[in-house]
Design a protein around this motif. Sequence first.
Motif, mmCIF file in Angstrom:
data_model
loop_
_atom_site.group_PDB
_atom_site.id
_atom_site.type_symbol
_atom_site.label_atom_id
_atom_site.label_comp_id
_atom_site.label_asym_id
_atom_site.label_seq_id
_atom_site.Cartn_x
_atom_site.Cartn_y
_atom_site.Cartn_z
ATOM 1 N N GLY A 188 0.797 -1.224 0.000
ATOM 2 C CA GLY A 188 0.000 0.000 0.000
ATOM 3 C C GLY A 188 0.826 1.268 0.000
ATOM 4 O O GLY A 188 0.600 2.181 -0.808
ATOM 5 N N VAL A 189 1.810 1.325 0.890
ATOM 6 C CA VAL A 189 2.649 2.524 0.965
ATOM 7 C C VAL A 189 3.513 2.645 -0.287
ATOM 8 O O VAL A 189 3.758 3.752 -0.778
ATOM 9 C CB VAL A 189 3.522 2.485 2.237
ATOM 10 N N LEU A 190 3.955 1.511 -0.814
ATOM 11 C CA LEU A 190 4.726 1.543 -2.068
ATOM 12 C C LEU A 190 3.851 1.998 -3.239
ATOM 13 O O LEU A 190 4.343 2.639 -4.168
ATOM 14 C CB LEU A 190 5.318 0.171 -2.361
ATOM 15 N N ASN A 191 2.560 1.664 -3.180
ATOM 16 C CA ASN A 191 1.644 2.171 -4.211
ATOM 17 C C ASN A 191 1.622 3.696 -4.198
ATOM 18 O O ASN A 191 1.662 4.348 -5.249
ATOM 19 C CB ASN A 191 0.231 1.646 -3.969
ATOM 20 N N VAL A 192 1.542 4.244 -2.978
ATOM 21 C CA VAL A 192 1.545 5.710 -2.850
ATOM 22 C C VAL A 192 2.876 6.274 -3.347
ATOM 23 O O VAL A 192 2.917 7.292 -4.041
ATOM 24 C CB VAL A 192 1.305 6.126 -1.386
ATOM 25 N N ALA A 193 3.972 5.579 -2.990
ATOM 26 C CA ALA A 193 5.290 6.024 -3.456
ATOM 27 C C ALA A 193 5.381 5.954 -4.973
ATOM 28 O O ALA A 193 6.027 6.798 -5.611
ATOM 29 C CB ALA A 193 6.381 5.162 -2.822
ATOM 30 N N GLY A 194 4.731 4.942 -5.570
ATOM 31 C CA GLY A 194 4.737 4.839 -7.024
ATOM 32 C C GLY A 194 3.976 5.973 -7.690
ATOM 33 O O GLY A 194 4.351 6.443 -8.760
ATOM 34 N N MET A 195 2.906 6.429 -7.034
ATOM 35 C CA MET A 195 2.099 7.508 -7.615
ATOM 36 C C MET A 195 2.665 8.884 -7.306
ATOM 37 O O MET A 195 2.584 9.804 -8.121
ATOM 38 C CB MET A 195 0.654 7.401 -7.099
ATOM 39 N N ALA A 196 3.225 9.036 -6.103
ATOM 40 C CA ALA A 196 3.635 10.394 -5.674
ATOM 41 C C ALA A 196 5.062 10.456 -5.147
ATOM 42 O O ALA A 196 5.500 11.516 -4.707
ATOM 43 C CB ALA A 196 2.675 10.890 -4.589
ATOM 44 N N GLY A 197 5.791 9.334 -5.179
ATOM 45 C CA GLY A 197 7.133 9.303 -4.594
ATOM 46 C C GLY A 197 8.110 10.261 -5.245
ATOM 47 O O GLY A 197 8.868 10.950 -4.560
ATOM 48 N N LEU A 198 8.083 10.301 -6.570
ATOM 49 C CA LEU A 198 9.006 11.186 -7.283
ATOM 50 C C LEU A 198 8.730 12.643 -6.937
ATOM 51 O O LEU A 198 9.651 13.425 -6.674
ATOM 52 C CB LEU A 198 8.891 10.963 -8.792
ATOM 53 N N ASP A 199 7.457 12.989 -6.905
ATOM 54 C CA ASP A 199 7.087 14.358 -6.551
ATOM 55 C C ASP A 199 7.479 14.679 -5.115
ATOM 56 O O ASP A 199 7.945 15.789 -4.819
ATOM 57 C CB ASP A 199 5.581 14.542 -6.735
ATOM 58 N N ALA A 200 7.309 13.693 -4.218
ATOM 59 C CA ALA A 200 7.669 13.909 -2.815
ATOM 60 C C ALA A 200 9.176 14.105 -2.654
ATOM 61 O O ALA A 200 9.624 14.938 -1.858
ATOM 62 C CB ALA A 200 7.202 12.722 -1.967
ATOM 63 N N LEU A 201 9.962 13.346 -3.414
ATOM 64 C CA LEU A 201 11.418 13.510 -3.350
ATOM 65 C C LEU A 201 11.852 14.854 -3.918
ATOM 66 O O LEU A 201 12.746 15.509 -3.366
ATOM 67 C CB LEU A 201 12.101 12.370 -4.113
ATOM 68 N N GLU A 202 11.218 15.255 -4.999
ATOM 69 C CA GLU A 202 11.511 16.585 -5.561
ATOM 70 C C GLU A 202 11.166 17.658 -4.526
ATOM 71 O O GLU A 202 11.904 18.631 -4.339
ATOM 72 C CB GLU A 202 10.706 16.822 -6.845
ATOM 73 N N PHE A 206 21.439 11.148 -9.089
ATOM 74 C CA PHE A 206 22.630 11.970 -9.326
ATOM 75 C C PHE A 206 22.439 13.389 -8.797
ATOM 76 O O PHE A 206 23.369 14.005 -8.293
ATOM 77 C CB PHE A 206 22.964 11.994 -10.821
ATOM 78 N N ARG A 207 21.217 13.899 -8.910
ATOM 79 C CA ARG A 207 20.949 15.233 -8.364
ATOM 80 C C ARG A 207 21.079 15.238 -6.843
ATOM 81 O O ARG A 207 21.591 16.185 -6.262
ATOM 82 C CB ARG A 207 19.556 15.690 -8.781
ATOM 83 N N MET A 208 20.626 14.161 -6.212
ATOM 84 C CA MET A 208 20.747 14.064 -4.753
ATOM 85 C C MET A 208 22.219 13.986 -4.339
ATOM 86 O O MET A 208 22.632 14.582 -3.336
ATOM 87 C CB MET A 208 19.977 12.846 -4.248
ATOM 88 N N ARG A 209 23.017 13.278 -5.135
ATOM 89 C CA ARG A 209 24.445 13.190 -4.844
ATOM 90 C C ARG A 209 25.112 14.561 -4.962
ATOM 91 O O ARG A 209 25.891 14.975 -4.087
ATOM 92 C CB ARG A 209 25.091 12.207 -5.821
ATOM 93 N N ASP A 210 24.809 15.278 -6.058
ATOM 94 C CA ASP A 210 25.398 16.619 -6.256
ATOM 95 C C ASP A 210 24.921 17.591 -5.189
ATOM 96 O O ASP A 210 25.694 18.440 -4.716
ATOM 97 C CB ASP A 210 25.035 17.142 -7.649
ATOM 98 N N SER A 266 17.803 20.509 -12.863
ATOM 99 C CA SER A 266 18.500 19.903 -14.002
ATOM 100 C C SER A 266 17.769 18.643 -14.476
ATOM 101 O O SER A 266 16.875 18.126 -13.809
ATOM 102 C CB SER A 266 19.940 19.567 -13.623
ATOM 103 N N ASP A 267 18.175 18.127 -15.631
ATOM 104 C CA ASP A 267 17.546 16.945 -16.221
ATOM 105 C C ASP A 267 18.220 15.642 -15.786
ATOM 106 O O ASP A 267 17.853 14.571 -16.293
ATOM 107 C CB ASP A 267 17.575 17.042 -17.752
#
Length: 418
Positions: free
Chosen positions: A98-112, A223-227, A217-218
């Motif tokens: 369930g939580v991974l489902n949410v991460a799949g839908m909104a995880g990228l946005d949450a990390l950004e 890699f962005r998190m590392r930089d 950046s693209d």
Amino acid sequence: MNKMVTDYLKGNLGVITPLLSIMCIASALFTYSGASVEAVTFDQKAKATVFAIASGAFIYMFWYGVINLVPPLRESGKRLFANAIVMFGIIVIVWLSGVLNVAGMAGLDALEGHLNVYVSTLQKTVDEKFERALLIKEIIADLRLEQNRYEQAAKAELDEGSYSGTIGSGSVFFALQAIQNRIGALSLEAEKYLENSRKINAQSLKRLDKLGKIISSDKPLVFRMRDLNKESAALRSELAELNIKNFSGSVTRTLAALPRSIEVISVFSNNAQVAARQKQALARVRKDVEKTIELLTLVMDKIESLPPVEIEPFERITAVRAVLLYWYNYIPYFAGGIGLDIAPLAVVYLLQNAILSKTASQIKRAQVLGMTLEEQAQLKIGEEYYRRLGLDIKEMKGFNDDLLGKSDEIDLNEPGDE
């Protein structure tokens, strides 16, 4: 509802099975998305794929078993035990998928969002650090005033003997001059600190601009998190130099040493009367120094009382942690992602309530009334078979009771065997 219940009790789940399959496939897809948000290598994506398929299979197996086994239970003890197992299974499913489902839908946005929140926090820290550094202006102004005051006092002592009553250079003059030099050196140090603070602030603003470019950046997120981590570490190192309390400690130590400057230069005249006047004059100087210390200490205490400005390091988090950390932004996704996995629970309880709302005999009658021609033909064949067995009346009654669902019911008005 009667037809649905009778079909269910015959083992015919109708549309439930294909719908359950669709939901589990959809859940597996979103689980893969959540597990592979930061996946870059083939190995990472392959593991996310296998995990998603396995979780989807587990969810299907769990709900298929629950739907088939739980609703028909009539005894309260068995129902409570089964429902407890269902609740435990739901907890596992929520954290497994369930939580991974949410991460799949909104995880990228949450990390950004996490990256942007951190840079915004750094921006506030830089501003606050520089504002603290600007407090040194107040110290510089007070130091210059005190420096000028002791400079004028030393000149007055040299030209007029304003403290000792004796014109010329002596212990009092040298003491006043030493204090003036100490305060002057402290004033120069404060000005250098302020100038350095301005340079560091300018550098920090450039780094913040660079951090903003890294975020937009693209490059892949990993890699962005590392930089970002690398640049933020350099920025935090620079900001550490803006700690005004380091300078305030230097001022406090210098102020504490001022009275000793008088003691070091206290060389008195051989003339008893002149020596007496020198001692009295130095006593006046000590009182002036005490006032200076008291004045500057008030400014230092103001700085020392300020709460520390914490420079938080960048924390790399997973997509799951991000959606949990910023959950208030993704409430609809939580409803959808978790609801997708536990929706079959509604079917389980609807079937259970429908079955419990009828007696066993009512259900059996509904099954008889809803029999198809094929089922009626099979019943006739079975009836003929049992007739040929030569069952006695008691056995036949028990057989009929089983068919009509009466064996599960207790009639308290029925007399017992005598």
